[in-house]
Design an enzyme around this catalytic site. Structure first.
Site, short mmCIF file in Angstrom:
data_model
loop_
_atom_site.label_atom_id
_atom_site.label_comp_id
_atom_site.label_asym_id
_atom_site.label_seq_id
_atom_site.Cartn_x
_atom_site.Cartn_y
_atom_site.Cartn_z
N ASP A 1 39.80 -18.45 37.02
CA ASP A 1 39.45 -19.12 38.47
C ASP A 1 38.17 -19.37 38.82
O ASP A 1 37.14 -18.97 38.04
CB ASP A 1 40.48 -18.51 39.43
CG ASP A 1 40.95 -19.62 40.63
OD1 ASP A 1 40.14 -20.31 41.17
OD2 ASP A 1 42.20 -19.43 40.73
N ASP B 1 51.35 -13.07 48.09
CA ASP B 1 50.03 -12.86 48.85
C ASP B 1 50.19 -13.29 50.51
O ASP B 1 49.53 -12.84 51.42
CB ASP B 1 48.92 -13.79 48.41
CG ASP B 1 48.97 -15.18 48.30
OD1 ASP B 1 50.06 -15.71 48.40
OD2 ASP B 1 48.20 -15.94 48.29
N TRP C 1 48.65 -13.97 44.46
CA TRP C 1 46.94 -14.18 44.24
C TRP C 1 46.36 -12.82 44.95
O TRP C 1 46.74 -12.35 45.80
CB TRP C 1 46.67 -15.42 44.91
CG TRP C 1 47.35 -16.75 44.41
CD1 TRP C 1 48.43 -17.44 45.18
CD2 TRP C 1 47.45 -17.52 43.31
NE1 TRP C 1 48.96 -18.23 44.49
CE2 TRP C 1 48.21 -18.42 43.23
CE3 TRP C 1 46.31 -17.54 42.38
CZ2 TRP C 1 48.34 -19.53 42.57
CZ3 TRP C 1 46.59 -18.35 41.37
CH2 TRP C 1 47.45 -19.55 41.40
N GLU D 1 42.94 -12.55 45.94
CA GLU D 1 41.70 -12.52 46.73
C GLU D 1 41.55 -11.58 47.89
O GLU D 1 40.67 -11.11 48.28
CB GLU D 1 41.40 -14.06 47.53
CG GLU D 1 41.35 -15.10 46.30
CD GLU D 1 42.77 -15.88 46.55
OE1 GLU D 1 43.70 -15.13 46.21
OE2 GLU D 1 42.74 -17.02 46.91
N HIS E 1 39.12 -25.59 39.66
CA HIS E 1 38.83 -23.98 39.81
C HIS E 1 38.27 -23.82 38.56
O HIS E 1 38.50 -22.52 37.97
CB HIS E 1 40.21 -23.48 39.94
CG HIS E 1 41.09 -23.61 41.25
ND1 HIS E 1 40.52 -22.89 42.43
CD2 HIS E 1 41.83 -24.54 41.78
CE1 HIS E 1 41.46 -22.94 43.40
NE2 HIS E 1 42.30 -24.23 43.06
N TRP F 1 54.46 -25.67 43.73
CA TRP F 1 54.39 -24.80 44.50
C TRP F 1 54.12 -25.26 45.73
O TRP F 1 54.25 -24.58 46.88
CB TRP F 1 52.93 -24.08 43.84
CG TRP F 1 51.53 -25.04 44.16
CD1 TRP F 1 51.19 -25.89 43.43
CD2 TRP F 1 50.40 -24.84 45.17
NE1 TRP F 1 49.90 -26.41 43.76
CE2 TRP F 1 49.49 -25.82 44.63
CE3 TRP F 1 50.31 -23.79 46.49
CZ2 TRP F 1 48.38 -26.10 45.83
CZ3 TRP F 1 49.16 -24.22 46.92
CH2 TRP F 1 48.32 -25.17 46.89
N TYR G 1 55.49 -16.93 47.71
CA TYR G 1 54.01 -16.73 47.61
C TYR G 1 53.81 -15.02 48.10
O TYR G 1 54.02 -14.90 49.29
CB TYR G 1 53.18 -17.49 48.45
CG TYR G 1 52.59 -18.65 47.39
CD1 TYR G 1 53.16 -19.20 46.53
CD2 TYR G 1 51.11 -18.86 47.60
CE1 TYR G 1 52.78 -20.24 45.61
CE2 TYR G 1 50.63 -19.88 46.61
CZ TYR G 1 51.45 -20.42 45.62
OH TYR G 1 50.89 -21.33 44.70
N ASP H 1 45.64 -27.49 39.49
CA ASP H 1 45.92 -27.66 41.14
C ASP H 1 44.43 -27.74 41.67
O ASP H 1 43.45 -27.40 41.26
CB ASP H 1 46.46 -26.25 41.78
CG ASP H 1 45.74 -25.05 41.24
OD1 ASP H 1 45.26 -25.05 40.20
OD2 ASP H 1 45.61 -24.13 42.17
N GLU H 2 44.49 -28.52 43.11
CA GLU H 2 43.52 -28.54 44.06
C GLU H 2 42.17 -29.08 43.25
O GLU H 2 41.26 -28.45 43.50
CB GLU H 2 43.11 -27.05 44.56
CG GLU H 2 44.73 -26.59 45.09
CD GLU H 2 44.14 -25.16 45.95
OE1 GLU H 2 44.56 -25.00 47.07
OE2 GLU H 2 43.97 -24.18 45.11
C1 ACM Z 1 47.87 -22.64 44.05
O1 ACM Z 1 48.26 -21.80 44.76
N1 ACM Z 1 46.95 -23.13 44.18
C2 ACM Z 1 48.71 -22.98 42.89
#
Ligand code: ACM
Length: 477
Positions: A11, A253, A302, A304, A82, A226, A251, A159-160
């Site tokens: 990432d 998190d 995730w 973080e 990412h 997602w 999710y 993604d993103e």
């Molecule tokens: C993601 O949560 N960006 C896949």
């Protein structure tokens, strides 16, 4: 019952897998001089050198351990976005150098942006460029990855992706023209197709997050949905395989309790045990034929906001038990009360194994509600009787949890009142849709007078609609 371990190894914040051909990926890309875990100002970087990565021998050990337990490990190597860690190790695969060489302005990439999950706002060199040499670089990485992971599926992220670096990079623009692509979405799709063909040629299959639908899905691609279930529905209807991983149901998190201030700091969101148990990976709107494309469901954790393995356990358990049942049992046959009674012995086992699961605390009943039309475009004041929830002096947490509506309700301030007199006012803007980790207010009641009437008063407005509704909880600490 959980038979796939999706391992997100790459990432922006770190590259965590040794690649022999490109050692700097792990050695340089695996290190930062900051952490984004910050209790005082969530997501702001704090100076703290840290790092680490898995050697190829470590990886083989994990894959073997999982295989012995009939679990397949699916690795994820993020691209084309990412990718800041990789680009920090090998700047020639990024966009900044190319933009600078052409005399372009790279100032939008210069500062570290604490909203590190990009969504178009990331401020660093987060994307690979689209040169042939970069495609080959990544295919060489995938060659080593395939040698380590026998999994049929290889995840390439997707993604993103912030399109601005490609937009600002003349070389990327030239490439787009040369390939006859009309925009950066199609360029992303082209990028993913290069990996799809490469993996297919090696007998593997590509899986990516649902953004890989944008600009056209690669022929062999499997979609991990997602951002809700819609991407998965589109992909299944087009004959592609799908793994359902929607934020609102999977999710881990996200917070698992109505009052975030009484929980370890998390990214936001709301996923109580009840809700993950309700997850159905097969949307009712699919035909039986289309539904055969839903390979399964998956939960995401995730990290973080998870500085320690013990906190990882707290976020994972027992919600993963609910997921395991949800993805293997038809919805009609599920019964939450029955699940809870069967969960008790599992929790006893976890205690013996010293797993720090989150204790079962039944969700409290809301003490009040707001309904569509209560919160209008301007701030207006509302008051609710909360006498029933106040039984002693102490600390209380008042949480506003939006349950519906297109927009979101914003709270300007709240007051606790005793017989109409203000006990405490807390002025702090809060969004009630759980995105901001700020939708609850902690206040203290020094003296409790039995027989008094306690009320909660708040100034609220609706942003983006006047149809938001929600529940208000009052929880004592
Ligand atoms: C993601 O949560 N960006 C896949």
């Amino acid at each position: 019952k959980l038979n796939v371990f999706h391992w997100h190894l790459v990432d922006d914040q770190g590259w965590r897998i040794e690649i022999k051909k490109y050692p700097r990926l792990a050695l340089v890309g695996g290190k930062t001089d900051y952490t984004t875990f910050n209790l005082v100002q969530p997501m702001a970087p704090v100076s703290l050198p840290q790092g680490g990565y898995y050697t190829q021998e470590d990886i083989r050990e994990v894959v073997r351990y999982a295989m012995d337990r009939f679990i397949t490990v699916v690795p994820e190597i993020e691209m084309p976005g990412h990718s800041a860690a990789a680009v920090s190790a090998y700047p020639e695969v990024g966009n900044r150098l190319q933009i600078a060489e052409s005399g372009g302005d790279t100032s939008f990439m210069l500062t570290y942006n604490p909203t590190f999950s990009s969504s178009g706002t990331i401020g660093w060199d987060s994307n690979y460029n689209v040169d042939d040499s970069t495609i080959h670089f990544l295919q060489d990485v995938l060659t080593e990855v395939m040698a380590l992971f026998p999994s049929k599926f290889i995840h390439i992220g997707g993604d993103e992706v912030d399109k601005r670096p490609w937009h600002a990079n003349p070389k990327a623009q030239a490439r787009m023209k040369e390939l006859g692509l009309k925009d950066e979405n199609e360029l992303q799709s082209w990028f993913v197709r290069q990996m799809d063909q490469f993996l297919a040629a090696h007998g593997r299959r590509l899986v990516g997050w649902d953004e890989i639908l944008e600009g056209g899905l690669a022929p062999g691609a499997t979609v991990m949905s997602w951002r809700g279930m819609a991407g998965g529905v589109t992909a299944a209807r087009a004959g592609h395989d799908v793994v359902m991983a929607p934020t609102q149901f999977t999710y881990l998190d996200y917070y698992q309790w109505v009052a975030p201030r009484l929980e370890p700091l998390a990214i936001g969101g709301f996923l109580p045990l009840e809700r993950i148990y309700d997850f159905d990976p097969v949307p009712a709107e699919l035909t039986a034929q289309e539904a055969t494309h839903i390979l399964g469901g998956q939960a995401q954790l995730w990290s973080e906001f998870i500085p320690h393995p013990r906190q990882m356990e707290y976020m994972a358990w027992p919600r993963l038990c609910a997921l395991a049942e949800a993805v293997w049992s038809p919805k009609e046959s599920r019964n939450y009360a029955d699940f809870l009674s069967r969960l008790k012995p599992d929790l006893e086992k976890m205690k013996i194994l010293d797993v720090r699961f989150r204790p079962l605390t039944p969700m409290p009943a809301p003490i009040a509600h707001w309904k569509p039309g209560d919160a209008v475009a301007q701030f207006t004041e509302h008051e609710w009787d909360v006498t029933a929830a106040i039984t002693a002096p102490g600390q209380y947490d008042a949480a506003f949890l939006q349950t519906g509506g297109r927009g979101h309700t914003e709270v300007e301030w709240i007051e606790l009142r005793e017989n109409g007199e203000v006990v405490q006012r807390i002025t702090r803007s809060a969004s009630t849709d759980w995105g901001q980790r700020s939708n609850d207010y902690m206040f203290g009641l020094q003296t409790y007078h039995p027989g008094s009437r306690y009320t909660l008063r708040a100034s609220m407005r609706d942003v983006g609609g006047v149809d938001a509704a929600g529940d208000i909880y009052l929880v004592s600490q």
